[in-house]
Design a protein around this motif. Structure first.
Motif, short mmCIF file in Angstrom:
data_model
loop_
_atom_site.label_atom_id
_atom_site.label_comp_id
_atom_site.label_asym_id
_atom_site.label_seq_id
_atom_site.Cartn_x
_atom_site.Cartn_y
_atom_site.Cartn_z
N GLY A 19 -10.10 0.26 4.24
CA GLY A 19 -10.36 -0.84 3.32
C GLY A 19 -9.16 -1.45 2.65
O GLY A 19 -9.31 -2.37 1.85
N VAL A 20 -7.97 -0.94 2.94
CA VAL A 20 -6.77 -1.51 2.33
C VAL A 20 -5.81 -1.99 3.43
O VAL A 20 -5.74 -1.41 4.51
N ARG A 21 -5.09 -3.05 3.13
CA ARG A 21 -4.06 -3.58 4.03
C ARG A 21 -2.89 -4.06 3.20
O ARG A 21 -3.06 -4.45 2.04
N GLY A 22 -1.71 -4.09 3.80
CA GLY A 22 -0.54 -4.54 3.07
C GLY A 22 0.49 -5.19 3.95
O GLY A 22 0.50 -5.02 5.17
N THR A 28 -4.60 5.30 12.47
CA THR A 28 -5.06 4.60 11.27
C THR A 28 -3.97 3.73 10.65
O THR A 28 -4.19 2.56 10.35
N LEU A 29 -2.80 4.31 10.45
CA LEU A 29 -1.73 3.60 9.74
C LEU A 29 -1.38 2.25 10.36
O LEU A 29 -1.24 1.26 9.64
N PRO A 30 -1.24 2.15 11.70
CA PRO A 30 -0.88 0.85 12.27
C PRO A 30 -1.90 -0.25 12.02
O PRO A 30 -1.57 -1.44 12.11
N THR A 31 -3.14 0.11 11.71
CA THR A 31 -4.18 -0.90 11.47
C THR A 31 -4.23 -1.35 10.02
O THR A 31 -5.03 -2.23 9.67
N ARG A 32 -3.39 -0.78 9.17
CA ARG A 32 -3.42 -1.09 7.74
C ARG A 32 -2.44 -2.20 7.35
O ARG A 32 -2.26 -2.47 6.16
N VAL A 84 0.87 -1.17 0.00
CA VAL A 84 0.00 0.00 0.00
C VAL A 84 0.91 1.22 0.00
O VAL A 84 1.72 1.40 0.91
N GLY A 85 0.79 2.03 -1.04
CA GLY A 85 1.55 3.27 -1.11
C GLY A 85 0.64 4.45 -0.83
O GLY A 85 -0.46 4.54 -1.39
N LYS A 88 4.27 -9.25 11.22
CA LYS A 88 5.50 -9.30 10.43
C LYS A 88 5.51 -8.24 9.32
O LYS A 88 6.52 -8.08 8.64
N SER A 89 4.39 -7.58 9.13
CA SER A 89 4.31 -6.55 8.10
C SER A 89 5.13 -5.33 8.49
O SER A 89 5.42 -5.11 9.66
#
Length: 213
Positions: free
Chosen positions: A156-159, A189-193, A95-96, A198-199
């Motif tokens: 709605g996005v994860r990576g 928000t960012l930490p939940t994406r 996700v960029g 391991k991401s």
């Protein structure tokens, strides 16, 4: 002994697999054929840290660099292609994101163009999905995806890798409201994406304010 064409391709594959910097120098010719690449120690440092993320040694990385330092191209365009190709991790999902969605889309498009290039496909053949082949989002047949979103609209996005490139613009760097909105997006928000523990979250940015991320 004279090296064959196959030998030369095998050497290039191995050099690119061992070094993100070597891959980046070759990818530059595809992405910027009319411009001279000016390489320096700062780019080596960025590559070494991104390689550590690929190995799993680092899962949270923040790099502060000035504008015009190839930061977006190296981190948001070349590094994802390196993982999908030379490293052999086509299943990775990226996700960029940036303060403006158009900037995130720009890097997603350039990453797609690099992967679809004749040079890349000759060395690391990888089929992209015909029904997921847009500037904002594209994927490959090995389940890997590269998505682009605005920093404040990531629902709605994860990576497996979330790349944040400049969370705030220079124009908004002195706005208390914009700085606070970026802080909330970054901490809440960012930490939940991310997909798992391991991401990795990778931030590359110019620091513009004492209260900047």
């Amino acid at each position: 002994m004279q090296l064959t064409k196959a030998d030369l391709l095998a050497i290039e594959r191995e050099l690119c697999k061992r070094s993100l910097a070597e891959f980046a120098k070759r990818a530059w010719r595809v992405l910027e054929p009319a411009a001279q690449l000016k390489w320096g120690w700062a780019l080596d440092a960025i590559c070494l840290h991104l390689e550590a993320v690929t190995r799993g040694d680092i899962t949270r990385l923040l790099m502060n660099v000035p504008p015009g330092s190839m930061k977006s191209l190296l981190t948001g365009v070349i590094w994802p292609a390196w993982e999908w190709g030379p490293v052999g991790l086509p299943e990775m999902r990226f996700v960029g994101t940036a303060h403006e969605e158009q900037l995130a889309i720009r890097d997603s498009r350039r990453c797609r163009d690099l992967i679809k290039s004749e040079w890349f496909q000759k060395l690391w053949p990888l089929d992209l999905l015909a029904d997921l082949d847009g500037k904002r989002e594209f994927g490959n047949t090995r389940k890997g995806i590269r998505q682009a979103r605005a920093f404040t609209s990531m629902t709605g996005v994860r990576g497996d890798r979330v790349i944040l490139d400049d969370p705030i613009s220079a124009d908004n760097a002195n706005s208390a409201a914009k700085l606070e909105a970026a802080r909330i997006a970054f901490t809440e928000t960012l930490p939940t994406r991310v997909n798992s523990d391991k991401s990795a979250i990778v931030v590359i940015m110019q620091r513009l304010n004492e209260k900047d991320i």
